[in-house]
Design an enzyme around this catalytic site. Structure first.
Site, short mmCIF file in Angstrom:
data_model
loop_
_atom_site.label_atom_id
_atom_site.label_comp_id
_atom_site.label_asym_id
_atom_site.label_seq_id
_atom_site.Cartn_x
_atom_site.Cartn_y
_atom_site.Cartn_z
N ASP A 11 0.85 -1.19 0.00
CA ASP A 11 0.00 0.00 0.00
C ASP A 11 0.89 1.24 0.00
OD1 ASP A 11 -2.56 1.42 0.26
OD2 ASP A 11 -1.84 1.98 2.23
N SER A 12 0.27 2.38 -0.32
CA SER A 12 1.01 3.64 -0.32
C SER A 12 1.38 4.07 1.10
CB SER A 12 0.16 4.73 -0.96
OG SER A 12 -1.02 4.93 -0.20
N CYS A 74 -4.18 -1.15 -2.28
CA CYS A 74 -4.19 0.29 -2.52
C CYS A 74 -5.00 0.51 -3.78
CB CYS A 74 -2.75 0.78 -2.71
SG CYS A 74 -2.59 2.48 -3.26
N GLU A 153 -2.71 9.22 7.71
CA GLU A 153 -1.26 9.00 7.82
C GLU A 153 -0.65 9.79 8.98
OE1 GLU A 153 1.01 7.03 6.11
OE2 GLU A 153 -0.63 6.04 5.06
N CYS A 185 -10.71 3.70 -1.09
CA CYS A 185 -9.32 3.90 -0.67
C CYS A 185 -9.18 3.14 0.64
CB CYS A 185 -9.02 5.38 -0.47
SG CYS A 185 -7.40 5.69 0.28
N HIS A 187 -7.40 3.56 3.09
CA HIS A 187 -7.23 4.41 4.28
C HIS A 187 -8.59 4.79 4.90
CE1 HIS A 187 -3.17 5.07 2.66
NE2 HIS A 187 -2.84 5.62 3.80
#
Length: 270
Positions: A11-12, A74, A153, A185, A187
């Site tokens: 994932d990013s 992701c 993040e 997403c 996240h």
């Protein structure tokens, strides 16, 4: 022996941990290796060529660790890099967009589906294409939410700032009369309670990452890759290109693990 190899997740940043959480629940016998490119997160605003390059760097790193399956956890990377990587590696590779789309169509009664995601995911139209290919009459409303990933993040996903940003960003969706909203997403599930509050309890939220784990389970069966060894404790190793401490804080809270094995790595030179 090959069945005891780990499943790799990329994932990013920390978003793919929402997928790992579900994998730990559904697939307790599997070893997990996770790589989050937190130093270069977010991927959403980046050009597609760059996202493809970064995704390959992460993939090569995990292939060296002898993974038996790769999960691109992701949405941005799935949208631009999945097809190419799938073609060129010799292990099963799975992304998050197909499973999320399938679950949304199943959940929607009115056929009015919303998608929220990064700029890259929304610009790719991958979800819209996937939804309308399966059910052409589906009404699809897409919205890019570029501020959501930085909130997660920076570990502020429970803050009043998060509530304010989510509320402002999602206000255009209120007039769309949606009954289903894809969290496009990985996240975003960390913001799920706030998102649900803003869009209303009557809207079904689809966690594309969690849906993906059912597909992982199916593929393990199909390729006969299940790890049936129940004796040894299953390793969960985490790699990050950013701060291990920051990663540990978020991952520890989200996965409810205190002694996380987190290693800093540098992909830049690959």
């Amino acid at each position: 022996m090959s069945n005891e190899r780990p499943i790799g997740f990329i994932d990013s940043g920390v978003g793919g941990l929402t997928v790992v959480k579900e994998a730990m629940r559904q697939l307790p016998n599997e070893e997990i290796l996770y790589l989050g490119d937190t130093a270069r997160c977010p991927y959403g605003p980046r050009p597609a060529e760059q996202v493809i390059e970064f995704t390959w760097q992460m993939t090569r790193f995990l292939l060296k660790k002898k993974i038996k399956m790769l999960v691109i956890a992701c949405n941005t990377a799935t949208a631009v890099a999945l097809a190419e990587i799938k073609k060129k590696v010799d292990i099963p590779v799975i992304g998050v967009i197909q499973p999320g789309s399938r679950a949304a169509l199943k959940a929607s009664d009115s056929g009015r589906v919303g998608i929220i995601g990064t700029i890259g995911t929304i610009k790719s139209d991958s979800y819209k294409h996937e939804l309308q290919e399966k059910a052409p009459e589906t009404y699809v409303s897409s919205l890019a939410c570029p501020k959501f990933v930085p909130i997660v993040e920076s570990n502020q996903y429970n803050s009043s700032v998060a509530k304010k940003i989510v509320s402002q960003t999602l206000s255009p969706l209120k007039k769309e009369k949606l009954d289903t909203l894809i969290l496009g997403c990985t996240h975003y599930p960390l913001l799920r309670p706030i998102i649900q509050n803003v869009v209303g309890q009557e809207v079904t939220l689809i966690d594309s990452g969690a849906e993906t784990v059912s597909d992982v389970s199916t593929l393990l069966d199909y390729f006969n890759l299940n790890n049936y060894d129940q004796t040894a404790p299953k390793a969960k190793k985490f790699y990050t290109t950013g701060s291990p401490k920051m990663f540990k804080d978020i991952a520890g809270q989200w996965l409810d693990i205190t002694d996380l094995n987190v290693t800093h790595i540098d992909l830049g030179g690959e």
